[in-house]
Design a protein around this motif. Structure first.
Motif, PDB file in Angstrom:
ATOM      1  N   GLU A 158       9.436   1.047  -1.704  1.00 28.71           N
ATOM      2  CA  GLU A 158       8.565   0.473  -0.660  1.00 28.71           C
ATOM      3  C   GLU A 158       9.317  -0.531   0.225  1.00 28.71           C
ATOM      4  OE1 GLU A 158       8.320   0.186  -3.875  1.00 28.71           O
ATOM      5  OE2 GLU A 158       7.649  -1.796  -4.549  1.00 28.71           O
ATOM      6  N   LEU A 159      10.542  -0.887  -0.156  1.00 30.22           N
ATOM      7  CA  LEU A 159      11.342  -1.795   0.680  1.00 30.22           C
ATOM      8  C   LEU A 159      12.026  -0.968   1.769  1.00 30.22           C
ATOM      9  CD1 LEU A 159      12.577  -4.582   1.298  1.00 30.22           C
ATOM     10  CD2 LEU A 159      14.370  -4.055  -0.365  1.00 30.22           C
ATOM     11  N   THR A 160      11.565  -1.132   3.005  1.00 31.18           N
ATOM     12  CA  THR A 160      12.116  -0.383   4.141  1.00 31.18           C
ATOM     13  C   THR A 160      12.419  -1.379   5.269  1.00 31.18           C
ATOM     14  OG1 THR A 160      10.020  -0.003   5.307  1.00 31.18           O
ATOM     15  CG2 THR A 160      10.581   1.566   3.545  1.00 31.18           C
ATOM     16  N   SER A 161      12.723  -0.866   6.431  1.00 30.62           N
ATOM     17  CA  SER A 161      13.075  -1.753   7.545  1.00 30.62           C
ATOM     18  C   SER A 161      11.856  -2.469   8.123  1.00 30.62           C
ATOM     19  CB  SER A 161      13.792  -0.965   8.645  1.00 30.62           C
ATOM     20  OG  SER A 161      12.892  -0.036   9.202  1.00 30.62           O
ATOM     21  N   ILE A 162      10.678  -2.164   7.637  1.00 28.47           N
ATOM     22  CA  ILE A 162       9.483  -2.903   8.058  1.00 28.47           C
ATOM     23  C   ILE A 162       8.789  -3.440   6.816  1.00 28.47           C
ATOM     24  CG2 ILE A 162       7.248  -2.790   9.233  1.00 28.47           C
ATOM     25  CD1 ILE A 162       8.412  -0.550  10.934  1.00 28.47           C
ATOM     26  N   HIS A 163       8.564  -4.754   6.803  1.00 30.97           N
ATOM     27  CA  HIS A 163       7.908  -5.368   5.645  1.00 30.97           C
ATOM     28  C   HIS A 163       6.583  -5.931   6.109  1.00 30.97           C
ATOM     29  CE1 HIS A 163       7.432  -7.634   1.903  1.00 30.97           C
ATOM     30  NE2 HIS A 163       8.309  -6.762   1.422  1.00 30.97           N
TER      31      HIS A 163
END
Ligand SMILES: C[S@@+](CC[C@H](N)C(=O)[O-])C[C@H]1O[C@@H](n2cnc3c(N)ncnc32)[C@H](O)[C@@H]1O
Length: 230
Positions: free
Chosen positions: A22-27
């Motif tokens: 779930e850690l992507t470039s959008i938090h």
């Protein structure tokens, strides 16, 4: 016809071997979690820090600008030793003496003032008291150099910072900081992470002027390199 979407759905991320998919470039965590103090000005929630720590799995963390201790609290939950400093306690992250007794760390979480957007205190060493943008960036570059000096070879330095409009002029602090980090042979280790800001003080205000509101800050993750690949 009003077909404007009210809520956004994040794009699907490619499946991969990440321990934190779930850690992507959008938090986009719209809760802050039981970490730090909500009312500490300019504070961020703990979930981005927690995701980064679960991803990089450090043994020992340094937070050189701890404020209300959000990172310390996340580390406590994950059972990771965390060393903290803050100018409020007389510890200057831009002073080599502050690092003299430090054992090496493999992760640094750094959440500096966004220059003078919020004035933290009257100590002239406080980054929020830097008299010019150049002075702020030069001091931040020094902090990055000092953090690099206590970083283990595979360690990472994460910096959360945002741009803002200062006396009518937009200050692109994340972009300017990347350039300073590269001067210190710190290269981006991953994509920048756009952290959506929920519950900002300014979100509930009303302004007469016209501008494009910023709803995010940016987390930059760096690693030390011998030679800058430019
Ligand atoms: C954005 S706040 C950090 C908030 C923090 N993440 C928390 O959990 O509350 C920035 C912090 O940097 C500290 N600071 C500013 N200049 C500093 C310096 N030269 N050395 C150490 N800390 C500094 C301020 O006192 C303030 O607490």
């Amino acid at each position: 016809m009003n077909d404007k979407p009210r809520f956004i759905e994040l794009p699907a991320a490619p499946l991969n071997g990440s321990p934190v998919p779930e850690l992507t470039s959008i938090h986009a965590a719209n809760r802050r979690g039981p970490y730090g103090r909500r009312h500490y000005r300019g504070n961020c929630g703990g979930y981005l820090i927690r995701d980064l720590l679960r991803y990089y799995r450090p043994q020992r963390v340094l937070d050189p600008m701890t404020g209300s201790g959000t990172c310390r609290d996340v580390c406590r939950e994950l059972d990771i030793p965390c060393v903290t400093m803050d100018i409020r306690r007389g510890q200057d992250a831009a002073d080599p003496d502050s690092y003299a007794q430090l054992a090496p760390v493999d992760f640094v979480w750094m959440h500096p003032p966004y220059w003078r957007m919020i004035r933290y205190n009257d100590d002239p060493r406080c980054l929020s008291k830097a008299p010019s943008l150049e002075a702020f960036l030069t001091r931040m570059q020094l902090v990055l150099r000092l953090c690099r000096s206590v970083l283990k070879p595979d360690g990472k330095i994460a910096v959360l910072i945002g741009g803002y409009s200062d006396r009518g002029r937009y200050q692109p602090l994340p972009q300017l900081l990347v350039e300073r980090a590269i001067r210190e042979r710190l290269w981006p280790a991953a994509t920048e992470i756009i952290r959506l800001q929920y519950g900002n003080t300014s979100s509930s205000k009303r302004y007469r002027s016209s501008f494009i509101p910023g709803l995010h800050d940016t987390c930059l993750v760096f690693e030390a390199v011998e030679n800058v690949p430019l």
